[in-house]
Design an enzyme around this catalytic site. Structure first.
Site, mmCIF file in Angstrom:
data_model
loop_
_atom_site.group_PDB
_atom_site.id
_atom_site.type_symbol
_atom_site.label_atom_id
_atom_site.label_comp_id
_atom_site.label_asym_id
_atom_site.label_seq_id
_atom_site.Cartn_x
_atom_site.Cartn_y
_atom_site.Cartn_z
ATOM 1 N N PRO A 9 0.788 -1.227 0.000
ATOM 2 C CA PRO A 9 0.000 0.000 0.000
ATOM 3 C C PRO A 9 0.826 1.287 0.000
ATOM 4 O O PRO A 9 1.847 1.369 0.705
ATOM 5 C CB PRO A 9 -0.808 -0.079 1.298
ATOM 6 C CG PRO A 9 -0.861 -1.522 1.620
ATOM 7 C CD PRO A 9 0.393 -2.133 1.077
ATOM 8 N N ASN A 10 0.366 2.226 -0.774
ATOM 9 C CA ASN A 10 0.901 3.598 -0.856
ATOM 10 C C ASN A 10 2.239 3.713 -1.587
ATOM 11 O O ASN A 10 2.725 4.817 -1.805
ATOM 12 C CB ASN A 10 1.020 4.238 0.544
ATOM 13 C CG ASN A 10 -0.324 4.337 1.231
ATOM 14 O OD1 ASN A 10 -1.255 4.889 0.659
ATOM 15 N ND2 ASN A 10 -0.455 3.785 2.422
ATOM 16 N N ARG A 17 5.292 11.037 -2.236
ATOM 17 C CA ARG A 17 4.957 10.690 -0.852
ATOM 18 C C ARG A 17 6.174 10.894 0.050
ATOM 19 O O ARG A 17 7.189 10.197 -0.110
ATOM 20 C CB ARG A 17 4.550 9.220 -0.826
ATOM 21 C CG ARG A 17 4.304 8.668 0.543
ATOM 22 C CD ARG A 17 4.169 7.154 0.526
ATOM 23 N NE ARG A 17 3.868 6.670 1.851
ATOM 24 C CZ ARG A 17 4.076 5.437 2.263
ATOM 25 N NH1 ARG A 17 4.569 4.531 1.430
ATOM 26 N NH2 ARG A 17 3.784 5.088 3.490
ATOM 27 N N TYR A 22 11.223 8.712 1.949
ATOM 28 C CA TYR A 22 11.275 7.625 0.963
ATOM 29 C C TYR A 22 12.089 7.944 -0.290
ATOM 30 O O TYR A 22 12.244 7.090 -1.148
ATOM 31 C CB TYR A 22 9.847 7.238 0.555
ATOM 32 C CG TYR A 22 9.040 6.721 1.738
ATOM 33 C CD1 TYR A 22 9.422 5.560 2.402
ATOM 34 C CD2 TYR A 22 7.915 7.397 2.196
ATOM 35 C CE1 TYR A 22 8.706 5.090 3.493
ATOM 36 C CE2 TYR A 22 7.186 6.933 3.279
ATOM 37 C CZ TYR A 22 7.593 5.783 3.930
ATOM 38 O OH TYR A 22 6.880 5.313 5.008
ATOM 39 N N ASN A 74 8.049 -5.495 -0.356
ATOM 40 C CA ASN A 74 7.958 -4.336 0.532
ATOM 41 C C ASN A 74 6.484 -4.239 0.906
ATOM 42 O O ASN A 74 5.675 -3.736 0.122
ATOM 43 C CB ASN A 74 8.427 -3.058 -0.158
ATOM 44 C CG ASN A 74 8.369 -1.866 0.800
ATOM 45 O OD1 ASN A 74 7.746 -1.944 1.861
ATOM 46 N ND2 ASN A 74 9.005 -0.774 0.427
ATOM 47 N N ALA A 77 2.841 -0.534 5.127
ATOM 48 C CA ALA A 77 2.363 -0.569 6.517
ATOM 49 C C ALA A 77 1.840 -1.948 6.921
ATOM 50 O O ALA A 77 1.763 -2.262 8.120
ATOM 51 C CB ALA A 77 1.294 0.490 6.717
ATOM 52 N N GLU A 98 12.191 -9.545 2.786
ATOM 53 C CA GLU A 98 11.432 -8.329 3.131
ATOM 54 C C GLU A 98 12.325 -7.109 2.937
ATOM 55 O O GLU A 98 13.463 -7.098 3.407
ATOM 56 C CB GLU A 98 10.997 -8.434 4.599
ATOM 57 C CG GLU A 98 10.254 -7.229 5.104
ATOM 58 C CD GLU A 98 9.949 -7.330 6.604
ATOM 59 O OE1 GLU A 98 9.913 -8.451 7.160
ATOM 60 O OE2 GLU A 98 9.769 -6.270 7.222
ATOM 61 N N HIS A 100 12.584 -2.641 2.899
ATOM 62 C CA HIS A 100 12.023 -1.326 3.200
ATOM 63 C C HIS A 100 12.970 -0.260 2.682
ATOM 64 O O HIS A 100 14.194 -0.388 2.823
ATOM 65 C CB HIS A 100 11.828 -1.145 4.703
ATOM 66 C CG HIS A 100 10.889 -2.158 5.276
ATOM 67 N ND1 HIS A 100 9.532 -2.076 5.110
ATOM 68 C CD2 HIS A 100 11.126 -3.312 5.949
ATOM 69 C CE1 HIS A 100 8.971 -3.127 5.676
ATOM 70 N NE2 HIS A 100 9.913 -3.897 6.183
ATOM 71 N N ARG A 107 12.404 4.959 13.072
ATOM 72 C CA ARG A 107 11.187 5.757 12.914
ATOM 73 C C ARG A 107 10.225 5.519 14.084
ATOM 74 O O ARG A 107 10.646 5.135 15.163
ATOM 75 C CB ARG A 107 10.562 5.428 11.551
ATOM 76 C CG ARG A 107 11.522 5.730 10.390
ATOM 77 C CD ARG A 107 10.886 5.487 9.053
ATOM 78 N NE ARG A 107 9.729 6.333 8.856
ATOM 79 C CZ ARG A 107 8.756 6.084 7.975
ATOM 80 N NH1 ARG A 107 8.835 5.013 7.195
ATOM 81 N NH2 ARG A 107 7.721 6.897 7.861
HETATM 82 C C1 DQA Z 1 8.018 1.146 4.239
HETATM 83 C C2 DQA Z 1 8.002 1.407 5.755
HETATM 84 C C3 DQA Z 1 6.593 1.228 6.318
HETATM 85 O O1 DQA Z 1 6.583 1.483 7.717
HETATM 86 C C4 DQA Z 1 5.642 2.189 5.638
HETATM 87 O O2 DQA Z 1 4.328 1.995 6.118
HETATM 88 C C5 DQA Z 1 5.696 2.112 4.158
HETATM 89 C C6 DQA Z 1 6.994 2.001 3.510
HETATM 90 C C7 DQA Z 1 9.398 1.458 3.631
HETATM 91 O O3 DQA Z 1 9.635 1.023 2.499
HETATM 92 O O4 DQA Z 1 10.228 2.141 4.238
HETATM 93 O O5 DQA Z 1 4.681 2.226 3.474
HETATM 94 O O6 DQA Z 1 7.729 -0.216 4.018
#
Ligand code: DQA
Length: 144
Positions: A9-10, A17, A22, A74, A77, A98, A100, A107
């Protein structure tokens, strides 16, 4: 070797964003970098992004019949609370890495915990686009 790269998501909003967290690369630019690195390593790569937990879960299920050797995810959230996504990763038994972009441990507290990490082979966090590229490198070294 076939690798499936999943974005949660996102992550479709990358570029606009929270760029201080990021970075400024868009998701397409990140995918392009992953694709060209995969070409160098002779890896077939596919990408999938969804803002829906169920869509990500169903893509993971299909990864079995699609014969992917490794999944790089990735989970956004969903990392922090999705037991359903975690169970999907555990169910398919495809080695999953995994990743990020940001360092989730530097954070907010709710980001310090990953429910995916215990069923992943490993986790790479905080390296921006290099988190994905390092995951590709590890996938090639470990599972080719
Ligand atoms: C994320 C870190 C997560 O906490 C966050 O909700 C994201 C992006 C990252 O790539 O740093 O959407 O996965």
């Amino acid at each position: 070797m076939k690798v499936l790269v999943l974005h949660g998501p996102n992550l479709n909003l990358l570029g606009i964003r929270e760029p201080t967290v990021y970075g400024k690369l868009t998701l397409s630019e990140i995918n392009e970098q992953i694709k060209s690195y995969c070409q160098e390593l002779n890896i077939d790569v596919e990408f999938f992004q969804s803002n829906y937990e169920g869509a990500l879960i169903e893509r993971i299920h299909r990864a079995v019949t699609d014969s992917f050797s490794v999944i790089i995810i990735n989970p956004g959230a969903l990392t922090h609370y999705s037991y359903a996504l975690r169970d999907a990763v555990a169910a398919v038994q495809i080695p999953t890495i995994e990743v990020h972009l940001s360092n989730i441990y530097s954070r907010e507290k709710f980001r310090h915990h990953s429910v995916i990490a215990p069923v992943a082979v490993g986790q790479i966090s905080g390296m921006g686009v290099h988190s994905y590229l390092l995951a590709i490198q590890a996938a090639a070294a470990l599972y080719r």
